[in-house]
Structures are given as structure tokens and as C-alpha cells.
Scaffold this motif. Structure first.
Motif, mmCIF file in Angstrom:
data_model
loop_
_atom_site.group_PDB
_atom_site.id
_atom_site.type_symbol
_atom_site.label_atom_id
_atom_site.label_comp_id
_atom_site.label_asym_id
_atom_site.label_seq_id
_atom_site.Cartn_x
_atom_site.Cartn_y
_atom_site.Cartn_z
ATOM 1 N N MET B 1 0.847 -1.198 0.000
ATOM 2 C CA MET B 1 0.000 0.000 0.000
ATOM 3 C C MET B 1 0.881 1.247 0.000
ATOM 4 O O MET B 1 1.768 1.367 0.824
ATOM 5 N N GLN B 2 0.670 2.119 -0.961
ATOM 6 C CA GLN B 2 1.493 3.322 -1.093
ATOM 7 C C GLN B 2 1.413 4.165 0.175
ATOM 8 O O GLN B 2 0.368 4.344 0.768
ATOM 9 N N ARG B 3 2.580 4.641 0.604
ATOM 10 C CA ARG B 3 2.600 5.539 1.743
ATOM 11 C C ARG B 3 3.566 6.660 1.422
ATOM 12 O O ARG B 3 4.331 6.589 0.467
ATOM 13 N N SER B 4 3.533 7.679 2.253
ATOM 14 C CA SER B 4 4.434 8.805 2.064
ATOM 15 C C SER B 4 5.734 8.512 2.810
ATOM 16 O O SER B 4 5.723 7.955 3.892
ATOM 17 N N GLY B 5 6.861 8.852 2.191
ATOM 18 C CA GLY B 5 8.153 8.582 2.825
ATOM 19 C C GLY B 5 8.352 9.397 4.096
ATOM 20 O O GLY B 5 7.803 10.488 4.245
ATOM 21 N N LEU B 6 9.129 8.852 5.011
ATOM 22 C CA LEU B 6 9.410 9.517 6.285
ATOM 23 C C LEU B 6 10.797 10.150 6.275
ATOM 24 O O LEU B 6 11.657 9.770 5.475
ATOM 25 N N LEU B 7 11.008 11.090 7.165
ATOM 26 C CA LEU B 7 12.326 11.676 7.404
ATOM 27 C C LEU B 7 12.809 11.141 8.756
ATOM 28 O O LEU B 7 12.270 11.521 9.800
ATOM 29 N N ILE B 8 13.766 10.238 8.716
ATOM 30 C CA ILE B 8 14.263 9.605 9.937
ATOM 31 C C ILE B 8 15.517 10.344 10.392
ATOM 32 O O ILE B 8 16.558 10.266 9.737
ATOM 33 N N ILE B 9 15.416 11.068 11.485
ATOM 34 C CA ILE B 9 16.558 11.819 11.994
ATOM 35 C C ILE B 9 17.216 11.020 13.116
ATOM 36 O O ILE B 9 16.546 10.656 14.084
ATOM 37 N N ILE B 10 18.502 10.738 12.958
ATOM 38 C CA ILE B 10 19.245 10.089 14.040
ATOM 39 C C ILE B 10 20.327 11.043 14.511
ATOM 40 O O ILE B 10 21.167 11.475 13.722
ATOM 41 N N SER B 11 20.276 11.408 15.777
ATOM 42 C CA SER B 11 21.314 12.253 16.355
ATOM 43 C C SER B 11 21.953 11.520 17.517
ATOM 44 O O SER B 11 21.334 10.674 18.153
ATOM 45 N N SER B 12 23.183 11.873 17.793
ATOM 46 C CA SER B 12 23.880 11.301 18.945
ATOM 47 C C SER B 12 25.206 12.005 19.074
ATOM 48 O O SER B 12 25.677 12.616 18.119
ATOM 49 N N PRO B 13 25.816 11.918 20.255
ATOM 50 C CA PRO B 13 27.180 12.419 20.341
ATOM 51 C C PRO B 13 28.091 11.536 19.499
ATOM 52 O O PRO B 13 27.775 10.363 19.254
ATOM 53 N N SER B 14 29.190 12.110 19.036
ATOM 54 C CA SER B 14 30.174 11.382 18.252
ATOM 55 C C SER B 14 30.709 10.191 19.060
ATOM 56 O O SER B 14 31.054 10.339 20.228
ATOM 57 N N GLY B 15 30.704 9.012 18.445
ATOM 58 C CA GLY B 15 31.239 7.827 19.127
ATOM 59 C C GLY B 15 30.161 6.958 19.758
ATOM 60 O O GLY B 15 30.452 5.905 20.319
ATOM 61 N N ALA B 16 28.896 7.363 19.658
ATOM 62 C CA ALA B 16 27.831 6.563 20.282
ATOM 63 C C ALA B 16 27.336 5.446 19.372
ATOM 64 O O ALA B 16 26.440 4.693 19.737
ATOM 65 N N GLY B 17 27.908 5.355 18.170
ATOM 66 C CA GLY B 17 27.560 4.230 17.292
ATOM 67 C C GLY B 17 26.622 4.584 16.152
ATOM 68 O O GLY B 17 26.188 3.713 15.394
ATOM 69 N N LYS B 18 26.342 5.872 16.006
ATOM 70 C CA LYS B 18 25.354 6.317 15.015
ATOM 71 C C LYS B 18 25.683 5.880 13.581
ATOM 72 O O LYS B 18 24.797 5.386 12.869
ATOM 73 N N SER B 19 26.940 6.058 13.162
ATOM 74 C CA SER B 19 27.295 5.745 11.769
ATOM 75 C C SER B 19 27.150 4.260 11.488
ATOM 76 O O SER B 19 26.613 3.860 10.448
ATOM 77 N N THR B 20 27.605 3.432 12.413
ATOM 78 C CA THR B 20 27.469 1.983 12.253
ATOM 79 C C THR B 20 25.995 1.606 12.162
ATOM 80 O O THR B 20 25.590 0.817 11.298
ATOM 81 N N LEU B 21 25.180 2.184 13.037
ATOM 82 C CA LEU B 21 23.755 1.850 13.054
ATOM 83 C C LEU B 21 23.082 2.300 11.753
ATOM 84 O O LEU B 21 22.261 1.566 11.197
ATOM 85 N N ALA B 22 23.441 3.480 11.269
ATOM 86 C CA ALA B 22 22.850 3.974 10.022
ATOM 87 C C ALA B 22 23.213 3.033 8.871
ATOM 88 O O ALA B 22 22.360 2.666 8.062
ATOM 89 N N ARG B 23 24.480 2.607 8.827
ATOM 90 C CA ARG B 23 24.919 1.707 7.755
ATOM 91 C C ARG B 23 24.151 0.393 7.828
ATOM 92 O O ARG B 23 23.656 -0.122 6.822
ATOM 93 N N ARG B 24 23.997 -0.141 9.042
ATOM 94 C CA ARG B 24 23.279 -1.420 9.193
ATOM 95 C C ARG B 24 21.815 -1.301 8.787
ATOM 96 O O ARG B 24 21.249 -2.195 8.174
ATOM 97 N N LEU B 25 21.200 -0.187 9.151
ATOM 98 C CA LEU B 25 19.791 0.027 8.786
ATOM 99 C C LEU B 25 19.630 0.015 7.272
ATOM 100 O O LEU B 25 18.658 -0.522 6.736
ATOM 101 N N MET B 26 20.614 0.618 6.578
ATOM 102 C CA MET B 26 20.500 0.699 5.129
ATOM 103 C C MET B 26 20.814 -0.631 4.459
ATOM 104 O O MET B 26 20.344 -0.886 3.345
ATOM 105 N N GLU B 27 21.553 -1.497 5.134
ATOM 106 C CA GLU B 27 21.738 -2.852 4.621
ATOM 107 C C GLU B 27 20.443 -3.652 4.816
ATOM 108 O O GLU B 27 20.064 -4.447 3.956
ATOM 109 N N TRP B 28 19.780 -3.386 5.943
ATOM 110 C CA TRP B 28 18.527 -4.087 6.249
ATOM 111 C C TRP B 28 17.427 -3.687 5.249
ATOM 112 O O TRP B 28 16.671 -4.524 4.778
ATOM 113 N N ASP B 29 17.359 -2.394 4.964
ATOM 114 C CA ASP B 29 16.342 -1.898 4.048
ATOM 115 C C ASP B 29 16.977 -1.037 2.955
ATOM 116 O O ASP B 29 17.202 0.152 3.128
#
Lengths: 209, 209
Positions: B1-29
Motif C-alpha cells: 500500500m502506497q505511503r508517504s516517505g518519512l524523514l528519519i533523523i538520528i542524532s547522537s554524540p560522536s562515538g555513540a555508534g550512530k554511523s554503524t547503526l545507520a549503515r546497518r539500517l541501510m543494509e537491512w532496508d
């Protein structure tokens, strides 16, 4: 981290898979509590007090209503049904979620109650109405007349889909169960559901100062 | 079912794992789009145009800002950074979500934009600040002075945790990734994210009438 318990309302027309999904959710997370309804209708063979219903007479039921001890209640064909508030508040204080299998009228009343901000409401749609009727007939337990009445009730129920936070189309029970798990997991992670986060962050900052 | 795309904002202090998590999310989807920032800072060795940044001169950047083509922008140490709006709107129209790796200032600006209602914001906390400093040091790429500056910036970033929809404590990267997946799955199922549901229900009711 301690959090406040949620009130998970699942509504759907009869036959859309709600009972199976509720049972599976509770197998997945044994801390989930099912809200057992109180009723003035007499027990049927095999029904167990406190498991299927809390059975009580009309005077006791009315007393609970007047003491604001029912989160929602309704009269159907001369019998009263209601969701007792006490066990829900106890579960909330323990950080446990309560699952409600109620119709749109029950959903409206619970959302409008003082516990409304803790409600997560989910509507389960069947993939089609003929499919819904097929599922009702496959139970082989109801007459044509009862099925026709259930289908009318289903249309009434479906007409309230837009009052719910989430809407799932139950094409596939495994996929719908996975969606329900994701919804519960996500809702528990919402900042505004977790009063203890403030203390955690304060400690995080102090420990490094 | 067609839906409107979301804007997923991830913030964190440097070193909290944000880049790794973003990369993994994009491998997942793989349908997830990462928002590549525009910047006036010159490319560093190995940085690829359109992958790490869109590199442009100050005049071009200012022109985009004045045309309201930046969802958010800021100047840091004399260089401008911003999130171009065009690719996000394109992805939204295709029902694809866009992932933003921005700080609290970027998050505030995107939430305040016309696309604000489509934002899901997530803050990633480290389990502790000493652990965060340990992670920064283990990269072996920064001087003590740079690390001290990053830690100050981290405290500033963390102080904005309460502006986000979801807050995750990244104790364990696998568990945090599972939580992020659940959040994306659930947010996509929210009724108010799915304008096509109305048509689906209308058809459901008509087909059986």
C-alpha cells in the motif's frame, strides 16, 4: 530502565484474527497482561472465573461503575460488560502492559479516560469482507442469521478504523504478528513513555563531570 | 500500500555508534535513502562527490538557502553544511524514507520545516561518558585536544535528548539495531502515515455491499 505500563487496545471485526494475534503476543511477551472483562451474563459451560470473565451480579457491576472502577463498560442484549480499572493500574505501576480486546466503543471510553495518554490503539482489518465471512463460516458454529448479524456488526466496527493509532491488514498472520511486536517494541522506546530517562541522562552527565 | 516517505533523523554524540547503526539500517532496508549533505568545505582525500558530500562554493550554497532548497543548514568553523530538500521530496513521493545524520540544530530545523509532520527523530545515548571517550580514543586518530573538544560537543548534544521522539541507550549494537528496525516498522504502520488507507477501507466496504 523502569517505565510506565501501556494500555494496548486491539480492535477488529470478529474473524479478522484478533484472538489468535493476542494469544501469540502473550506467548512472545509473558509480562503482557490480558484485561479480563467483568460481566453480568451467566457463565457458559467451561468458562472459568477470572480467566474468561469476572462474573458478577448487576448490583456489584453497577457499584463498580459508580465507584469509577470500570475503564469502559457497555450493555449488550441486556448483559453488562466492563474492563476493571484496578488490575490495569497495578500492572502499570509494575511497568507491565495490558492488552485489551474491546470494540470501538470500549476503545473510545478507554482513550477518553484518565489513562488515555498511556493508550496504544491498533485496528486489525481483514483483507476483504468475503474473506471475513468465509472465516466466520469455517468455524461451523453459527447459523446464517448469526453470521449475517456478525457481518453487519463487522461493517460497523470497521467504520471506526480511523480512530486508531495503527491499522494493520491481516493478510498473513505471521507478518501481522511481526508488525504487532514491532509496534510494542517501538512504543516502549518512545521518550514520553519513559519517565526514568531524565534521571538516567542526569546521572550520565554527572558521572563524567 | 502506497505511503508517504518519512524523514528519519538520528542524532547522537560522536562515538555513540550512530554511523554503524545507520549503515546497518541501510543494509537491512535498501530502499532507505541517506541524506547526503551539501558543504562549502573542500573535499578531503578519498571523499567522493555525491557520496560523502555535495561539494559547492559559497555562492551556490547561499543561492540554495535563499531558494529554500536546504531543509537545514549551519556554518561551522567557517564552512557551511546543509541538507538539500529536493532529493528528500523525491524520495517521499516514491514512498521511500530518508535517513538524516544531523546534530540537534539540524534536527530542530528539519522538525520546524514544512516536512516536520513526516519526521521521526531518534536520539542515541552512549551507556556512559567515559565509555564514549574510550570509543573516541580507540579510533587512534585524534589528539587529546580534539578529543576534549569532541567530549564538550557531546555534552552539548546530549543535553538535547528530550527533543526526540525516541531515545535509545546503545549498550549493545545488535539490540539497538533491532530497536531501530522496530521503530521504522512501527512508524510506517501508523495510520496517519498512510494516506492510502482511506481508499483501501472504502473499497473493502464497497466490494462486499
Amino acid at each position: 530502565m523502569q517505565r510506565s505500563g501501556l494500555l494496548i487496545i486491539i480492535s477488529s471485526p470478529s474473524g479478522a484474527g484478533k484472538s489468535t494475534l493476542a494469544r501469540r503476543l502473550m506467548e512472545w511477551d509473558p509480562t503482557l497482561r490480558f484485561s479480563v472483562s467483568a460481566t453480568t451474563r451467566p457463565p457458559r459451560p467451561g468458562e472459568v472465573e477470572g480467566q474468561h470473565y469476572y462474573f458478577m451480579d448487576r448490583a456489584a457491576f453497577d457499584e463498580m461503575v459508580s465507584q469509577n472502577q470500570m475503564l469502559e463498560h457497555a450493555e449488550v442484549f441486556g448483559n453488562c460488560y466492563g474492563s476493571p480499572r484496578g488490575p490495569v493500574e497495578l500492572a502499570m505501576a509494575e511497568g507491565r502492559d495490558t492488552l485489551f480486546d474491546v470494540d470501538w466503543q470500549g476503545g473510545q471510553q478507554i482513550r477518553a479516560s484518565a489513562l488515555g495518554p498511556h493508550v496504544v490503539s491498533i485496528f486489525i482489518l481483514p483483507p476483504s469482507l468475503p474473506e471475513l465471512e468465509r472465516r466466520l463460516r469455517s468455524r461451523n458454529q453459527d447459523s446464517d442469521e448469526v453470521i449475517a448479524r456478525r457481518m453487519l456488526k463487522s461493517r460497523d466496527e470497521i467504520s471506526h478504523w480511523a480512530e486508531y493509532d495503527y491499522v494493520l491488514v491481516n493478510d498473513d498472520i505471521e507478518a501481522t504478528e511481526a508488525d504487532l511486536r514491532a509496534i510494542l517494541t517501538a512504543e516502549r522506546l518512545r521518550r514520553d513513555r519513559r519517565p526514568a530517562l531524565g534521571g538516567f541522562v542526569r546521572k550520565l552527565m554527572e558521572d563524567a563531570a
